[in-house]
Write a protein that holds these residues in place. Structure first.
Motif, PDB file in Angstrom:
ATOM      1  N   LEU A 575       0.737  -1.141  -0.110  1.00 30.16           N
ATOM      2  CA  LEU A 575      -0.036   0.064   0.096  1.00 30.16           C
ATOM      3  C   LEU A 575       0.905   1.213  -0.232  1.00 30.16           C
ATOM      4  O   LEU A 575       0.612   2.197  -0.887  1.00 30.16           O
ATOM      5  CB  LEU A 575      -0.773  -0.024   1.212  1.00 30.16           C
ATOM      6  N   ILE A 576       1.850   1.291   0.587  1.00 34.37           N
ATOM      7  CA  ILE A 576       2.725   2.525   0.894  1.00 34.37           C
ATOM      8  C   ILE A 576       3.395   2.732  -0.252  1.00 34.37           C
ATOM      9  O   ILE A 576       3.776   3.747  -0.858  1.00 34.37           O
ATOM     10  CB  ILE A 576       3.981   2.423   2.103  1.00 34.37           C
ATOM     11  N   ASP A 577       4.208   1.414  -1.119  1.00 35.30           N
ATOM     12  CA  ASP A 577       4.702   1.641  -2.162  1.00 35.30           C
ATOM     13  C   ASP A 577       3.892   1.997  -3.328  1.00 35.30           C
ATOM     14  O   ASP A 577       4.359   2.962  -4.112  1.00 35.30           O
ATOM     15  CB  ASP A 577       5.290   0.279  -2.620  1.00 35.30           C
ATOM     16  N   ASP A 578       2.576   1.596  -3.376  1.00 30.20           N
ATOM     17  CA  ASP A 578       1.577   1.876  -4.497  1.00 30.20           C
ATOM     18  C   ASP A 578       1.294   3.401  -4.635  1.00 30.20           C
ATOM     19  O   ASP A 578       0.900   3.970  -5.540  1.00 30.20           O
ATOM     20  CB  ASP A 578       0.407   1.083  -4.423  1.00 30.20           C
ATOM     21  N   HIS A 579       1.438   3.992  -3.277  1.00 23.45           N
ATOM     22  CA  HIS A 579       1.136   5.562  -3.317  1.00 23.45           C
ATOM     23  C   HIS A 579       2.199   6.230  -3.362  1.00 23.45           C
ATOM     24  O   HIS A 579       2.322   7.392  -3.120  1.00 23.45           O
ATOM     25  CB  HIS A 579       0.435   5.670  -1.815  1.00 23.45           C
ATOM     26  N   GLY A 580       3.561   5.750  -3.577  1.00 19.75           N
ATOM     27  CA  GLY A 580       4.719   6.480  -3.965  1.00 19.75           C
ATOM     28  C   GLY A 580       5.331   7.113  -2.803  1.00 19.75           C
ATOM     29  O   GLY A 580       6.188   8.064  -3.015  1.00 19.75           O
ATOM     30  N   LEU A 581       5.106   6.420  -1.602  1.00 20.97           N
ATOM     31  CA  LEU A 581       5.933   6.750  -0.423  1.00 20.97           C
ATOM     32  C   LEU A 581       7.140   6.174  -0.359  1.00 20.97           C
ATOM     33  O   LEU A 581       7.189   4.908  -0.698  1.00 20.97           O
ATOM     34  CB  LEU A 581       4.776   6.918   0.830  1.00 20.97           C
ATOM     35  N   THR A 582       8.171   6.648   0.435  1.00 25.99           N
ATOM     36  CA  THR A 582       9.237   5.686   0.685  1.00 25.99           C
ATOM     37  C   THR A 582       9.868   5.255   2.032  1.00 25.99           C
ATOM     38  O   THR A 582      10.774   4.864   2.120  1.00 25.99           O
ATOM     39  CB  THR A 582      10.339   6.905   0.061  1.00 25.99           C
ATOM     40  N   PHE A 583       8.696   5.303   2.912  1.00 26.57           N
ATOM     41  CA  PHE A 583       8.895   4.774   4.148  1.00 26.57           C
ATOM     42  C   PHE A 583       8.768   3.426   4.103  1.00 26.57           C
ATOM     43  O   PHE A 583       7.727   2.943   3.345  1.00 26.57           O
ATOM     44  CB  PHE A 583       8.465   5.552   5.196  1.00 26.57           C
ATOM     45  N   SER A 584       8.895   2.749   5.098  1.00 24.03           N
ATOM     46  CA  SER A 584       8.727   1.290   5.260  1.00 24.03           C
ATOM     47  C   SER A 584       7.468   1.290   6.281  1.00 24.03           C
ATOM     48  O   SER A 584       7.258   2.120   7.135  1.00 24.03           O
ATOM     49  CB  SER A 584       9.936   0.700   6.019  1.00 24.03           C
ATOM     50  N   VAL A 585       7.039  -0.091   6.582  1.00 27.49           N
ATOM     51  CA  VAL A 585       5.847  -0.309   7.405  1.00 27.49           C
ATOM     52  C   VAL A 585       6.253  -0.108   8.883  1.00 27.49           C
ATOM     53  O   VAL A 585       5.690   0.221   9.587  1.00 27.49           O
ATOM     54  CB  VAL A 585       5.276  -1.706   7.189  1.00 27.49           C
ATOM     55  N   ASP A 586       7.590  -0.494   9.175  1.00 24.68           N
ATOM     56  CA  ASP A 586       8.234  -0.498  10.366  1.00 24.68           C
ATOM     57  C   ASP A 586       8.570   1.095  10.668  1.00 24.68           C
ATOM     58  O   ASP A 586       7.817   1.360  11.693  1.00 24.68           O
ATOM     59  CB  ASP A 586       9.482  -1.087  10.522  1.00 24.68           C
ATOM     60  N   GLN A 587       8.771   1.653   9.800  1.00 27.29           N
ATOM     61  CA  GLN A 587       9.176   3.153   9.934  1.00 27.29           C
ATOM     62  C   GLN A 587       7.692   3.857  10.284  1.00 27.29           C
ATOM     63  O   GLN A 587       7.429   4.791  11.342  1.00 27.29           O
ATOM     64  CB  GLN A 587       9.656   4.040   8.821  1.00 27.29           C
ATOM     65  N   LEU A 588       6.591   3.532   9.543  1.00 31.61           N
ATOM     66  CA  LEU A 588       5.347   4.299   9.640  1.00 31.61           C
ATOM     67  C   LEU A 588       4.901   3.881  11.067  1.00 31.61           C
ATOM     68  O   LEU A 588       4.245   4.696  11.806  1.00 31.61           O
ATOM     69  CB  LEU A 588       4.481   3.669   8.649  1.00 31.61           C
ATOM     70  N   PHE A 589       4.854   2.533  11.447  1.00 31.06           N
ATOM     71  CA  PHE A 589       4.220   2.245  12.923  1.00 31.06           C
ATOM     72  C   PHE A 589       5.151   2.829  14.184  1.00 31.06           C
ATOM     73  O   PHE A 589       4.564   3.281  14.945  1.00 31.06           O
ATOM     74  CB  PHE A 589       4.180   0.845  12.923  1.00 31.06           C
ATOM     75  N   ASN A 590       6.230   2.800  13.913  1.00 27.75           N
ATOM     76  CA  ASN A 590       7.378   3.620  14.939  1.00 27.75           C
ATOM     77  C   ASN A 590       6.864   5.142  14.997  1.00 27.75           C
ATOM     78  O   ASN A 590       6.603   5.625  15.893  1.00 27.75           O
ATOM     79  CB  ASN A 590       8.728   3.368  14.309  1.00 27.75           C
ATOM     80  N   TYR A 591       6.763   5.652  13.637  1.00 30.04           N
ATOM     81  CA  TYR A 591       6.594   7.178  13.687  1.00 30.04           C
ATOM     82  C   TYR A 591       4.960   7.199  14.406  1.00 30.04           C
ATOM     83  O   TYR A 591       4.757   8.440  15.257  1.00 30.04           O
ATOM     84  CB  TYR A 591       6.385   7.608  12.217  1.00 30.04           C
ATOM     85  N   MET A 592       3.923   6.424  14.096  1.00 26.93           N
ATOM     86  CA  MET A 592       2.628   6.741  14.643  1.00 26.93           C
ATOM     87  C   MET A 592       2.775   6.378  16.255  1.00 26.93           C
ATOM     88  O   MET A 592       1.910   7.377  17.020  1.00 26.93           O
ATOM     89  CB  MET A 592       1.638   5.726  14.185  1.00 26.93           C
ATOM     90  N   ARG A 593       3.551   5.877  16.870  1.00 29.52           N
ATOM     91  CA  ARG A 593       3.789   5.354  18.048  1.00 29.52           C
ATOM     92  C   ARG A 593       4.316   6.364  18.903  1.00 29.52           C
ATOM     93  O   ARG A 593       3.873   6.806  19.893  1.00 29.52           O
ATOM     94  CB  ARG A 593       4.401   4.010  18.287  1.00 29.52           C
ATOM     95  N   GLU A 594       5.458   6.888  18.193  1.00 31.32           N
ATOM     96  CA  GLU A 594       6.300   7.926  18.900  1.00 31.32           C
ATOM     97  C   GLU A 594       5.456   9.203  18.764  1.00 31.32           C
ATOM     98  O   GLU A 594       5.423  10.083  19.898  1.00 31.32           O
ATOM     99  CB  GLU A 594       7.401   8.198  17.991  1.00 31.32           C
TER     100      GLU A 594
END
Length: 801
Positions: A575-594
């Motif tokens: 989903l992230i890749d299809d939208h042209g975003l360059t972060f990973s799934v782990d980066q995304l969830f770490n970001y939301m948590r932080e």
């Protein structure tokens, strides 16, 4: 206000005197008789009723002498019984007996001169209700119309049923009314005022389907002795100044509806002042909120994140002392800085237009009106929120810019969360250095506390708060994209430990004796239910509320476990890749948590400085003979100016004069009625109370007794196993979550507000931001059924005075 020369009597007598002098309203055909007549010969009375109303449906109304006195009344205390068939003598007699019996139940002795009023039932009712020609509470110059335009009956307002709305109309602005039915109603009201030579009256009415006004009752308002007679003039002055302000600043014009380019003012969009400092704050609270947040920090923070910053533009204004957000400025600040100015203008105009057409979204603008970051449902949001605002090439540019900004924020390449936390940690380290001897407080230290809170507290907090909104938006969009279930999203939020969960853990340690009381209050003692309110007690000033013995024993529980399967990780990464975003799934969830954690931590830390500043002001004021009450009516700048501006006399007398002026202004602030959104000039004068759609948290249903909590409440036991009701809940109310509460209802608050986040974290069913009319009903209910899954509040036991 003018004095009445009209002779009011019982309900029946007053209507008889008005019947032949009114042209713009009709008094129904009626028959009245005294209790003495009924006692002497019921048969004669029944014969008269059947002769006057052959085969009609009747309403038998009370008309007791004690009901409508000039100095005191018992409105609503006695029975009126509708839908009585005149052909049934037994039914009519029973209704009359019940009405007369109610006179005694109303704690008044029955007089033989008390009357009963019989009228034919009015059919084909389009609207019914009650009008007070002055505000009952304050005497402020407003017509207050409580009306029902749904049920088709005439007694839902007076009987305390709830199919009703409320409209306030400033007495000098009746000509601004656009609705034909209300124009007819107000023409009749003003004719009645002239006929009775009194503008302090209570009128019960109905309108039929063709617009005829039907008059059921007129009586004098009995709360007049409690009114401040000088208030009317002050309110007129305040509204005149407000009118001139919005005309000059925003270009509003009388008789002209707001265009797409005009500003919108609201008390809940963006930094939602109604929730944090209230709709009618005292001057100190308002000025501190301005100083620390809305004058400049709000836009500087967004500029640092890569959003548009329009220098020199405050976010919040005051009309009659009430805080309102300039929504136009807010919307510009949600647009990336590199977006072309013409595109930005088109977006803001479109968003303002959507809000103007959908007032109920006023506390959900970040999620339902404006697009503040890129998300996985971007295309759907475009089609819903601004489908025709931009040309295809303009939309492509905007999408690219928003995507690039969101990508950088998530990856920590712009205004990184860790950087903001390090600034906040510095503020926390310096806090101990700011502790002061209250015997010798100084304005220099006050300046230091506030400046440090500004630069190292509210600035990083504002950035982290925006990160928190972005995190929530991304999480919700994953649910919409079927990458996460709603249950998983809720589990993720509950799995994130925050200051609030730490607080509950420390309460358990306090209960068990493992955490000394002094350590507990050293950490949490600065919190207060009114974060900006000098009159609100801190936790360490209400220690009895945290007596370890008063807390119910609760087992310590582990945070809910949250994890993603490998399959889900791959799906989300695709989903992230299809939208042209360059972060990973782990980066995304770490970001939301932080982001969720950091927002709450920064709020917790900067309020230490703010709370200490309020205590310093109180101590400094005490040394100069000023009470907290007097200080609450001063602007923070008036206090700080005492460092640099000679007063020419004692500080006490200088500031007391300003405080008295502030107190007088505050009286008008609390009496002026303003809507939650101002979109045109007439909104200053014609105010329908909001009927909001609450933000329901969790999918649980719960019913239980209601307990209304204010900043002055100290006894925590009253919350146990109750649905807690709070007007404007800020972080200082986090102590309520240490109790076993069933649910929470607030008057103000958005989908991502402090209490919404807390309730999601602790899995507590809640209705956040339910608006004025629903909140009024909740506060007068002994018990409610909170059905979050269905998005409903049901009123099980509702009481009316």
């Amino acid at each position: 206000m003018f004095r009445s020369s009209f002779e009011f009597g019982t309900k029946a007598e007053t209507l008889d005197r008005l019947r032949h002098v009114l042209a713009k309203s009709k008094v129904p055909v009626s028959l009245s008789f005294c209790v003495e007549n009924w006692a002497q010969d019921q048969g004669v009375v029944l014969d008269s009723i059947q002769a006057k109303f052959p085969d009609k449906m009747l309403i038998v109304r009370s008309s007791c002498q004690a009901e409508d006195g000039a100095q005191s009344g018992h409105a609503g205390a006695f029975l009126s019984l509708p839908d009585i068939p005149s052909r049934s003598r037994e039914a009519v007699a029973a209704a009359i007996n019940d009405v007369i019996a109610s006179y005694q139940k109303g704690q008044c002795a029955v007089s033989r001169y008390d009357q009963v009023l019989v009228q034919e039932m009015v059919s084909d009712v389009a609207m019914s209700g009650v009008v007070f020609t002055q505000d009952m509470s304050t005497g402020a110059p407003y017509y207050v119309v409580n009306y029902d335009d749904e049920s088709g009956t005439t007694d839902t307002i007076t009987s305390g049923q709830y199919n009703n709305r409320t409209l306030y109309v400033f007495r000098d602005a009746v000509g601004e009314i656009k609705s034909e039915r209300f124009r007819s109603l107000f023409a009749a009201i003003q004719e009645i005022e002239v006929a009775v030579s009194d503008d302090c009256i209570d009128i019960e009415f109905a309108l039929d389907r063709i617009g005829n006004v039907i008059l059921f009752q007129v009586r004098q308002i009995t709360s007049q002795p409690n009114w401040n007679r000088g208030l009317t003039l002050r309110i007129r002055d305040e509204l005149k100044r407000s009118e001139e302000f919005v005309q000059s600043r925003y270009g509003y014009a009388r008789g002209k509806r707001g265009s797409g380019k005009d500003a919108v003012l609201g008390n809940m969009p963006d930094w939602n002042p109604a929730e944090i400092i209230g709709t009618a704050p005292r001057r100190l609270a308002f000025s501190l909120y301005r100083y620390l947040i809305t004058d400049s920090i709000w836009r500087v923070a967004r500029g640092k994140m890569g959003y548009r910053e329009r220098a020199g533009r405050p976010l919040m204004v005051a009309l009659s002392g009430q805080p309102l957000i300039d929504v136009r400025e807010s919307f510009y600040s949600y647009i990336p800085a590199d977006v072309d100015g013409q595109i930005a203008d088109k977006l803001v105009i479109s968003w303002l237009s959507r809000l103007r057409k959908n007032h109920h979204l006023h506390d959900k603008v970040e999620f339902a009106v404006a697009t503040t970051c890129y998300s996985f449902d971007f295309e759907e949001r475009v089609s819903e929120q601004f489908p025709h605002a931009l040309a295809p090439e303009e939309l492509a540019k905007y999408k690219t810019s928003l995507k690039k900004l969101t990508d950088k924020l998530v990856k920590g390449e712009r205004a990184p969360i860790k950087q903001q936390l390090s600034i906040v940690d510095g503020l926390a380290d310096r806090y101990l250095d700011h502790m002061f001897d209250r015997a010798d407080p100084s304005l220099e230290l006050l300046s230091l506390l506030l400046e440090d809170a500004l630069n190292s507290g509210t600035l990083p907090f504002s950035i982290l708060a925006r990160h928190g909104f972005i995190a929530t938006t991304l999480l919700k969009s994953m649910v919409k994209a079927d990458a996460l279930s709603q249950q998983q999203a809720e589990a993720f939020q509950r799995s994130v430990p925050t200051v609030a969960s730490d607080f509950l853990c420390d309460v358990l340690l306090l209960q068990s004796g493992k955490l000394p009381e002094q350590d507990f209050f050293r950490k949490y003692g600065h919190l207060r239910p009114g974060t900006y309110d000098i009159l609100s007690l801190r936790y360490d000033q209400r220690k009895s509320a945290f007596d370890a013995n008063s807390f119910p024993r609760k087992e310590e529980t582990e945070p809910p476990y949250f994890s993603l399967s490998e399959g889900q990780k791959k799906k989300i990464q695709s989903l992230i890749d299809d939208h042209g975003l360059t972060f990973s799934v782990d980066q995304l969830f770490n970001y939301m948590r932080e982001a969720i954690q950091a927002r709450e931590y920064a709020k917790f830390i900067f309020t230490k400085n703010l709370s200490a500043a309020l205590e310093l002001i109180a101590a400094w004021g005490k040394n100069h003979g000023l009470s907290r009450e007097e200080l609450s009516h001063l602007d923070i700048r008036e206090i700080l100016d005492c460092q640099v501006c000679p007063t020419g006399r004692t500080l006490e007398s200088h500031l007391r004069d300003k405080s008295i002026a502030g107190e007088n202004a505050y009286m008008a602030t609390t009496a002026v009625r303003l809507p939650f959104l101002i979109t045109e000039l007439s909104d200053l004068f014609i105010i329908p109370l909001s009927v909001d759609s609450p933000n329901f948290i969790t999918r649980k249903n719960v019913d239980g007794e209601v307990v209304v909590v204010s900043g002055e409440d100290c006894d925590p036991v009253i919350l146990d196993n109750k649905i807690v009701v709070i007007e404007s809940a800020d972080p200082g109310f986090d102590w309520i979550f240490s109790r076993p509460i069933l649910g929470l209802v607030t008057k103000f608050g958005g989908a991502n507000s402090h209490m919404a986040v807390r309730c999601a974290e602790f899995d507590i069913p809640a209705a956040i931001g339910c608006g004025e009319q629903i909140f009024q009903r909740v506060t007068r209910s002994a018990q409610i059924d909170l059905r979050c899954a269905e998005g409903q509040i049901k009123f099980v036991q509702e009481h009316y005075s």
